[in-house]
Design a protein around this motif. Structure first.
Motif, PDB file in Angstrom:
ATOM      1  N   GLU A 168       0.832  -1.198   0.000  1.00  0.00           N
ATOM      2  CA  GLU A 168       0.000   0.000   0.000  1.00  0.00           C
ATOM      3  C   GLU A 168       0.870   1.253   0.000  1.00  0.00           C
ATOM      4  OE1 GLU A 168      -2.047  -3.043   2.789  1.00  0.00           O
ATOM      5  OE2 GLU A 168      -0.029  -2.306   2.386  1.00  0.00           O
ATOM      6  N   SER A 169       0.296   2.324  -0.521  1.00  0.00           N
ATOM      7  CA  SER A 169       0.956   3.628  -0.499  1.00  0.00           C
ATOM      8  C   SER A 169      -0.105   4.711  -0.569  1.00  0.00           C
ATOM      9  CB  SER A 169       1.939   3.770  -1.666  1.00  0.00           C
ATOM     10  OG  SER A 169       1.254   3.684  -2.901  1.00  0.00           O
ATOM     11  N   GLY A 170       0.326   5.949  -0.307  1.00  0.00           N
ATOM     12  CA  GLY A 170      -0.575   7.080  -0.448  1.00  0.00           C
ATOM     13  C   GLY A 170      -1.109   7.652   0.847  1.00  0.00           C
ATOM     14  N   LEU A 177      -7.520  11.946   0.022  1.00  0.00           N
ATOM     15  CA  LEU A 177      -6.346  11.127  -0.210  1.00  0.00           C
ATOM     16  C   LEU A 177      -6.745   9.993  -1.137  1.00  0.00           C
ATOM     17  CD1 LEU A 177      -4.653  10.609   3.301  1.00  0.00           C
ATOM     18  CD2 LEU A 177      -3.692  11.854   1.358  1.00  0.00           C
ATOM     19  N   ARG A 178      -5.783   9.527  -1.923  1.00  0.00           N
ATOM     20  CA  ARG A 178      -6.003   8.331  -2.721  1.00  0.00           C
ATOM     21  C   ARG A 178      -4.947   7.301  -2.343  1.00  0.00           C
ATOM     22  NH1 ARG A 178      -5.837   7.068  -9.212  1.00  0.00           N
ATOM     23  NH2 ARG A 178      -3.580   7.286  -8.864  1.00  0.00           N
ATOM     24  N   LEU A 179      -5.404   6.199  -1.819  1.00  0.00           N
ATOM     25  CA  LEU A 179      -4.510   5.108  -1.472  1.00  0.00           C
ATOM     26  C   LEU A 179      -4.385   4.156  -2.655  1.00  0.00           C
ATOM     27  CD1 LEU A 179      -5.740   4.240   2.131  1.00  0.00           C
ATOM     28  CD2 LEU A 179      -4.165   6.046   1.383  1.00  0.00           C
ATOM     29  N   SER A 180      -3.203   3.588  -2.792  1.00  0.00           N
ATOM     30  CA  SER A 180      -2.964   2.594  -3.833  1.00  0.00           C
ATOM     31  C   SER A 180      -2.502   1.298  -3.195  1.00  0.00           C
ATOM     32  CB  SER A 180      -1.886   3.085  -4.808  1.00  0.00           C
ATOM     33  OG  SER A 180      -2.271   4.271  -5.459  1.00  0.00           O
ATOM     34  N   THR A 232      -3.226  -2.879  -9.766  1.00  0.00           N
ATOM     35  CA  THR A 232      -3.394  -1.941  -8.659  1.00  0.00           C
ATOM     36  C   THR A 232      -4.873  -1.712  -8.343  1.00  0.00           C
ATOM     37  OG1 THR A 232      -1.319  -0.821  -9.216  1.00  0.00           O
ATOM     38  CG2 THR A 232      -2.863   0.382  -7.823  1.00  0.00           C
ATOM     39  N   TYR A 253      -7.346   0.932  -5.935  1.00  0.00           N
ATOM     40  CA  TYR A 253      -7.283   2.262  -5.341  1.00  0.00           C
ATOM     41  C   TYR A 253      -8.423   2.464  -4.345  1.00  0.00           C
ATOM     42  CZ  TYR A 253      -4.386   3.036  -9.478  1.00  0.00           C
ATOM     43  OH  TYR A 253      -3.429   2.939 -10.449  1.00  0.00           O
ATOM     44  N   GLN A 283     -10.140   5.918  -3.093  1.00  0.00           N
ATOM     45  CA  GLN A 283     -10.256   7.372  -3.108  1.00  0.00           C
ATOM     46  C   GLN A 283     -11.092   7.791  -1.900  1.00  0.00           C
ATOM     47  OE1 GLN A 283      -8.946   9.770  -5.289  1.00  0.00           O
ATOM     48  NE2 GLN A 283      -9.764  11.224  -3.788  1.00  0.00           N
ATOM     49  N   THR A 306      -0.958   1.336   5.281  1.00  0.00           N
ATOM     50  CA  THR A 306      -0.468   2.706   5.172  1.00  0.00           C
ATOM     51  C   THR A 306      -1.292   3.568   6.132  1.00  0.00           C
ATOM     52  OG1 THR A 306       0.013   4.524   3.623  1.00  0.00           O
ATOM     53  CG2 THR A 306      -1.998   3.266   3.209  1.00  0.00           C
TER      54      THR A 306
END
Length: 128
Positions: free
Chosen positions: A6-8, A18-21, A78, A80, A82, A122
């Motif tokens: 995970e990131s973001g 925020l948008r997590l990936s 991936t 996401y 949002q 994350t």
């Protein structure tokens, strides 16, 4: 098993976005059902939402509908998350989960036990 990263995450003010990936390794990502979970300090883990292998079915926790959106890009392996109109109570460690299944997350909202692979998470912190 697929590997998930995970990131973001980060620190954001209330009302922000925020948008997590969640990037998945390995092949056959398009056959995986994906989920997002979160856990705040001192609280139980809860399911944020999920997206089926085809992307055709999405579930969200009732309290998050309208603010959170899950999507997937199979070409990029991936998924996401949002998150809009963030609130301090959204502060938590957010993790993605995966399972190779065309049934999970289709006819009912998935649960933690439906998934087989998990990322490290994350951190999302929303300040007031």
């Amino acid at each position: 098993q697929v590997q998930l990263v995970e990131s973001g995450g980060g620190l954001v003010q209330a009302g922000g976005s925020l948008r997590l990936s969640c990037a998945a390794s390995g092949r056959s990502f398009s056959s995986y059902a994906m989920g997002w979970f979160r856990q705040a300090p001192g609280k139980e883990r809860e399911c944020v939402g999920s997206i089926s292998w085809s992307g055709g079915t999405r579930y969200y926790q009732d309290s998050l509908k309208g603010r959170f959106t899950i999507s997937r890009d199979n070409a990029k392996n991936t998924v996401y998350l949002q998150m809009n109109s963030l609130k301090p109570e959204d502060t938590a460690l957010y993790s993605c989960a995966a399972v190779s299944s065309r049934r999970v997350g289709v006819s009912r909202p998935p649960t933690y036990s439906d998934f087989r692979s998990w990322g490290q998470g994350t951190q999302v912190t929303v300040s007031s």
